[in-house]
Design a protein around this motif. Structure first.
Motif, PDB file in Angstrom:
ATOM      1  N   UNK A  13       0.814  -1.212   0.000  1.00  0.00           N
ATOM      2  CA  UNK A  13       0.000   0.000   0.000  1.00  0.00           C
ATOM      3  C   UNK A  13       0.842   1.253   0.000  1.00  0.00           C
ATOM      4  N   UNK A  14       1.937   1.220   0.751  1.00  0.00           N
ATOM      5  CA  UNK A  14       2.814   2.377   0.816  1.00  0.00           C
ATOM      6  C   UNK A  14       3.529   2.591  -0.516  1.00  0.00           C
ATOM      7  N   UNK A  15       3.926   1.508  -1.142  1.00  0.00           N
ATOM      8  CA  UNK A  15       4.579   1.625  -2.451  1.00  0.00           C
ATOM      9  C   UNK A  15       3.632   2.257  -3.476  1.00  0.00           C
ATOM     10  N   UNK A  16       2.373   1.862  -3.423  1.00  0.00           N
ATOM     11  CA  UNK A  16       1.375   2.433  -4.330  1.00  0.00           C
ATOM     12  C   UNK A  16       1.192   3.920  -4.063  1.00  0.00           C
ATOM     13  N   UNK A  17       1.140   4.299  -2.774  1.00  0.00           N
ATOM     14  CA  UNK A  17       1.011   5.711  -2.414  1.00  0.00           C
ATOM     15  C   UNK A  17       2.218   6.508  -2.903  1.00  0.00           C
ATOM     16  N   UNK A  23       3.827  11.021  -8.961  1.00  0.00           N
ATOM     17  CA  UNK A  23       3.056  11.604 -10.059  1.00  0.00           C
ATOM     18  C   UNK A  23       2.484  12.961  -9.661  1.00  0.00           C
ATOM     19  N   UNK A  24       2.021  13.069  -8.410  1.00  0.00           N
ATOM     20  CA  UNK A  24       1.494  14.361  -7.940  1.00  0.00           C
ATOM     21  C   UNK A  24       2.577  15.436  -7.975  1.00  0.00           C
ATOM     22  N   UNK A  25       3.765  15.082  -7.514  1.00  0.00           N
ATOM     23  CA  UNK A  25       4.850  16.057  -7.491  1.00  0.00           C
ATOM     24  C   UNK A  25       5.260  16.435  -8.913  1.00  0.00           C
ATOM     25  N   UNK A  30       7.143  19.926  -8.925  1.00  0.00           N
ATOM     26  CA  UNK A  30       7.987  19.989  -7.715  1.00  0.00           C
ATOM     27  C   UNK A  30       9.114  18.980  -7.822  1.00  0.00           C
ATOM     28  N   UNK A  31      10.336  19.346  -7.497  1.00  0.00           N
ATOM     29  CA  UNK A  31      10.734  20.709  -7.124  1.00  0.00           C
ATOM     30  C   UNK A  31      10.842  21.603  -8.357  1.00  0.00           C
ATOM     31  N   UNK A  32      10.612  22.884  -8.136  1.00  0.00           N
ATOM     32  CA  UNK A  32      10.719  23.835  -9.234  1.00  0.00           C
ATOM     33  C   UNK A  32      12.186  23.979  -9.653  1.00  0.00           C
ATOM     34  N   UNK A 107      -0.550  21.050   1.161  1.00  0.00           N
ATOM     35  CA  UNK A 107      -1.596  21.038   0.157  1.00  0.00           C
ATOM     36  C   UNK A 107      -1.514  19.876  -0.818  1.00  0.00           C
ATOM     37  N   UNK A 108      -0.667  18.887  -0.558  1.00  0.00           N
ATOM     38  CA  UNK A 108      -0.497  17.729  -1.435  1.00  0.00           C
ATOM     39  C   UNK A 108      -1.167  16.537  -0.758  1.00  0.00           C
TER      40      UNK A 108
END
Length: 487
Positions: A13-17, A23-25, A30-32, A107-108
């Motif tokens: 589960x952690x690997x999936x997160x 992908x979110x970053x 991020x990072x800029x 906010x992520x």
């Protein structure tokens, strides 16, 4: 509650997160991209930002700075995975903060404690969870550090801070028995609740042999209290946690020595937790800043419901109200504690009297301490509204910077609890730590641009990446077109 899940399922589960977080970053950029020109001084590199402290405040600031293209170095004297108080001196079973607060997630969603917890234990366990267990919060912060790639240097203790007139801050750092001087353009103190001082030790304890007492923030083995009659001075959260820990480790009895005749029952600080104050404390008139913070201090924060029950469930726990300590004297192998209610004969005393801004307890700040402007020189409260903690608070500028008569002192930023009067509780506590980190990071970005504006303008002038190559259009014969358009 008991949380049950297989190690394999939790890891999966952690690997999936973590894949989702990557992908979110990426989506957020991020990072800029780095954009600050590198600098040297005396032929040695100068860091852009060094942060003292790699607890939750330092980690949140690391992510916030990454969002604006700045990569800080975090220095922490603690060993790896033991930054902050959670796995060392904190003794509560659970956090006080509601589990829904996003804390340093910036906010992520996939960086939040909620996401981390559900990935391992499932949504049903999250629904059942009341408050976040303290050590589980520490595990979350360890994960947070790893997945965000924070550049933390453990075992690095800052022993001196010297701002220079040219805008560089020199800091002496001790690591592996060797002290070296580091240079940075901006220094951030993310040093926690006692960031500009340490534990408050009442006068009645200062001459007593330390083998008879400890402060609730001290590291100690509570198993040594087994079979002993213990006293605890205070009735706040840490007092309850210390009392409960002593009882759970087999203390013969624990007497809570409580000055007030009744415990405070309403947490007024919760009533102040609205966005208007979170984002607007700095803009308030001085009178209102003082009035709000002093009111909360005077009302006092009650101990958490669960922490109090953790003590009172023991038959050998005694809540002595209206029992202010007046003196403590060693008589033989006992400690005689005189209170307004009479004398207690004890084996050991734990004092839970909080923390104070006391520069003498932080020798690393000796060079700046005499020069920091304090609220005592800025504001005089009305009679009856005096508050020693507030008077000793630093009078900070809009980006948490110290103000004073020492050149370069404004290149040091106080991102820890003593900033509360100037900026509100955005620099340490879980509820608004992301707000404070974002405010400071964005402000630092603006300061760096201003400081390097000549170089940035020259770079702007030299920028020559073509958007068009000249083949995208054909020039019209304007005279012919005009004739064509005649009636």
């Amino acid at each position: 509650m008991s949380i049950s899940t297989s190690t394999t399922a939790a890891a999966s589960g952690l690997a999936t997160l973590e894949e989702r977080l990557r992908d979110d970053l990426l989506t957020l950029g991020w990072p800029a991209k780095a954009w600050i020109p590198p600098s040297t001084r005396h032929d040695l590199p100068v860091h852009d930002v060094i942060v003292i402290g790699a607890g939750q405040a330092g980690l949140a600031l690391h992510v916030a700075l990454g969002q604006v293209g700045i990569k800080p170095v975090l220095l922490d004297k603690a060993p790896l995975d033991f930054e902050g108080p959670w796995a060392t001196t904190a003794r509560m079973e659970t956090l006080r903060s509601p589990k829904e607060l996003t804390g340093p997630a910036m906010g992520i969603p996939s960086l939040s404690f909620r996401a981390w917890f559900i990935a391992q234990f499932g949504i049903a366990a999250w629904t059942e969870l009341d408050k976040i267990p303290r050590l589980q919060w520490m595990d979350y912060l360890r994960w947070y550090r790893r997945v965000t790639g924070a550049d933390v240097r453990n075992g690095h203790e800052v022993v001196a801070v010297r701002p220079q007139a040219d805008g560089v801050v020199e800091i002496d750092v001790k690591a592996n028995g060797v002290t070296a001087t580091w240079q940075t353009r901006r220094l951030v103190l993310a040093t926690g609740r006692d960031g500009l001082g340490g534990a408050t030790i009442p006068a009645f304890m200062q001459a007593v042999d330390k083998k008879f007492w400890a402060h609730s923030s001290d590291e100690m083995d509570y198993a040594t209290l087994a079979g002993k009659h213990v006293g605890v001075v205070g009735a706040g959260a840490s007092a309850m946690d210390s009392a409960a820990t002593a009882l759970e480790n087999g203390a013969a009895s624990v007497d809570m020595l409580i000055r007030r005749k009744q415990l405070p029952q309403i947490n007024k600080s919760k009533g102040s937790g609205v966005p208007g104050l979170t984002h607007g404390q700095y803009l308030l008139p001085d009178e209102w800043k003082w009035r709000i913070r002093h009111y909360i201090n005077a009302q006092q924060v009650p101990p958490p419901h669960g922490s109090t029950l953790r003590v009172s469930r023991h038959d050998n726990a005694f809540f002595n109200l209206g029992c202010a300590v007046q003196s403590a004297t060693v008589v033989g192998d006992k400690l005689h504690v005189q209170t307004t209610a009479g004398r207690f004969v004890l084996d050991f005393l734990i004092i839970s009297t909080g923390f104070a801004i006391d520069w003498s307890l932080r020798p690393e700040f000796a060079d700046i301490a005499p020069h920091v402007k304090l609220w005592s020189s800025r504001f005089t409260p009305a009679a009856g509204d005096e508050d020693a903690e507030l008077s000793a608070s630093p009078d900070l500028g809009p980006l948490f910077e110290f103000q004073g008569d020492l050149p370069g002192i404004d290149h040091i930023h106080c991102f820890c609890y003593p900033a509360a009067l100037s900026h509100g509780t955005v620099s340490g506590d879980i509820p608004a730590i992301s707000d404070g980190a974002r405010k400071l990071a964005q402000g630092l970005a603006s300061l760096f641009y201003l400081g390097d504006i000549e170089q940035h303008f020259a770079k702007l002038q030299a920028y020559a990446e073509p958007e068009l190559d000249g083949t995208e259009w054909t020039a019209a014969d304007s005279a012919a077109r005009i004739r064509q358009l005649q009636p």
